[in-house]
Design an enzyme around this catalytic site. Structure first.
Site, PDB file in Angstrom:
ATOM      1  N   LYS A   1      23.584  34.834  12.581  1.00 26.24           N
ATOM      2  CA  LYS A   1      23.853  34.363  13.940  1.00 26.24           C
ATOM      3  C   LYS A   1      24.078  32.854  13.858  1.00 26.24           C
ATOM      4  CE  LYS A   1      21.990  34.296  18.651  1.00 26.24           C
ATOM      5  NZ  LYS A   1      20.849  34.709  19.508  1.00 26.24           N
TER       6      LYS A   1
ATOM      7  N   LYS B   1      27.310  37.407  14.297  1.00 30.32           N
ATOM      8  CA  LYS B   1      27.506  36.918  15.661  1.00 30.32           C
ATOM      9  C   LYS B   1      27.775  35.421  15.611  1.00 30.32           C
ATOM     10  CE  LYS B   1      25.174  36.561  20.156  1.00 30.32           C
ATOM     11  NZ  LYS B   1      23.935  36.805  20.917  1.00 30.32           N
TER      12      LYS B   1
END
Length: 323
Positions: free
Chosen positions: A196, A248
């Site tokens: 992320k 992400k």
């Protein structure tokens, strides 16, 4: 006799194109993120994400049923509490907004879809960080793991099939797996937000969850320029017990997604985040792009890069277009 090779022969009819298509995109590949806000009496539109709302508990149930009927592969729930505090107490409250919503949706859809929960404190803290802070105001990694463990068991008991630890704390997957196993919830899976990034594309999400954040999350989310680091994070999460891993954001990290898919021994997800959604919707609103074609092309790109599943705010719409 030039040209000798004619690849266009395999593009001549829809049937030929279907026959040789290398990448499939089906509703089952799509996971719909959904927001539910405590105290809402009607759905509240999110201005930076046209078409997305903060649901009431009742509208969430109805929208969840509609998405499942459209064929989506899963639902990922995010809670927006009225009250925030330093420890994110609402995250572990059995009657808090997120855990109540999980019970509501599980009662409505049962095992007809995969019900997922965001396992992070940022929506619940008054400082907006993904963990608890120490006396110096820094995120305390190990103290946060204890909170994640409590949160995981509460979400499992509320009905989540899969938990999504998104805080990027070192050891978060192992701490959650241990807590679930000790609570005899070995049936509950973990979709780890393994890579992320500290991205600029999260802006609209901050509105969606009423984020209290001041500053940034660069001490725990990854540098956008780092790819090898992402592969290390994935290896560590799998070793700690992750059942699936996630990249992400998605569209700006197709190289990382591709490398992850090649390396990973577990399914790989990609999260098409709020900023990606907002950009396309803004272009559509201005008449610059065709909505359905653009959305499906963007999702196909993520599948082509290696995503086994895609979290996208278009999941329900795309599922209907694909049906």
């Amino acid at each position: 006799m030039f040209p000798e090779h004619r690849p266009r022969r395999l593009r001549g009819t829809p049937a030929l194109r279907r026959l040789v298509s290398e990448t499939t995109l089906r509703p089952r590949h799509l996971v719909l993120p959904m927001f539910v806000a405590e105290g809402n009496t009607e759905p509240h539109p999110i201005s930076s994400m046209p078409g997305v709302v903060q649901h009431t508990r009742d509208s969430l149930r109805k929208a969840a049923v509609a998405a499942v009927q459209a064929g989506v592969g899963g639902l990922m729930l995010f809670g927006v509490p009225r009250v925030h505090d330093a420890r994110g107490s609402g995250a572990t409250d059995p009657d808090g907004v997120l855990n109540s919503a999980l019970r509501d949706v599980r009662a409505e859809v049962g095992d007809d879809t995969v019900l997922m929960a965001d396992t992070c404190l940022d929506e619940f803290t008054d400082h907006g960080h993904c963990g608890v802070l120490d006396a110096s105001g820094n995120v305390d990694n190990d103290a946060t793991l204890s909170r994640y463990a409590e949160m995981a068991v509460a979400q499992a008991d509320a009905g989540a099939h899969v938990l999504g630890p998104s805080g990027m704390m070192d050891g978060q997957v192992g701490a959650i797996r241990q807590a679930l196993d000790e609570a005899r919830r070995t049936d509950v899976g973990i979709l780890a937000y393994s890579a992320k990034y500290a991205s600029a594309f999260y802006g609209p999400f901050r509105e969606a969850v009423d984020s209290q954040l001041s500053g940034d999350r660069k001490t725990y989310q990854q540098d956008p320029g780092n790819a090898r680091e992402a592969l290390r994070e994935i290896e560590l999460d799998i070793a700690e017990g992750a059942d699936a891993v996630m990249i992400k954001p998605a569209m700006s990290y197709l190289d990382v997604l591709s490398d992850a898919a090649e390396q990973s021994s577990v399914p790989v997800a990609a999260y098409q985040v709020s900023g990606e959604y907002a950009m396309i919707e803004a272009a559509v609103a201005n008449g610059w792009l065709e909505r359905e074609r653009t959305v499906l092309e963007s999702l196909t790109a993520l599948r082509r890069a290696g995503a086994d599943m895609v979290l996208t705010y278009w999941a329900a719409d795309a599922a209907r277009w694909l049906d």
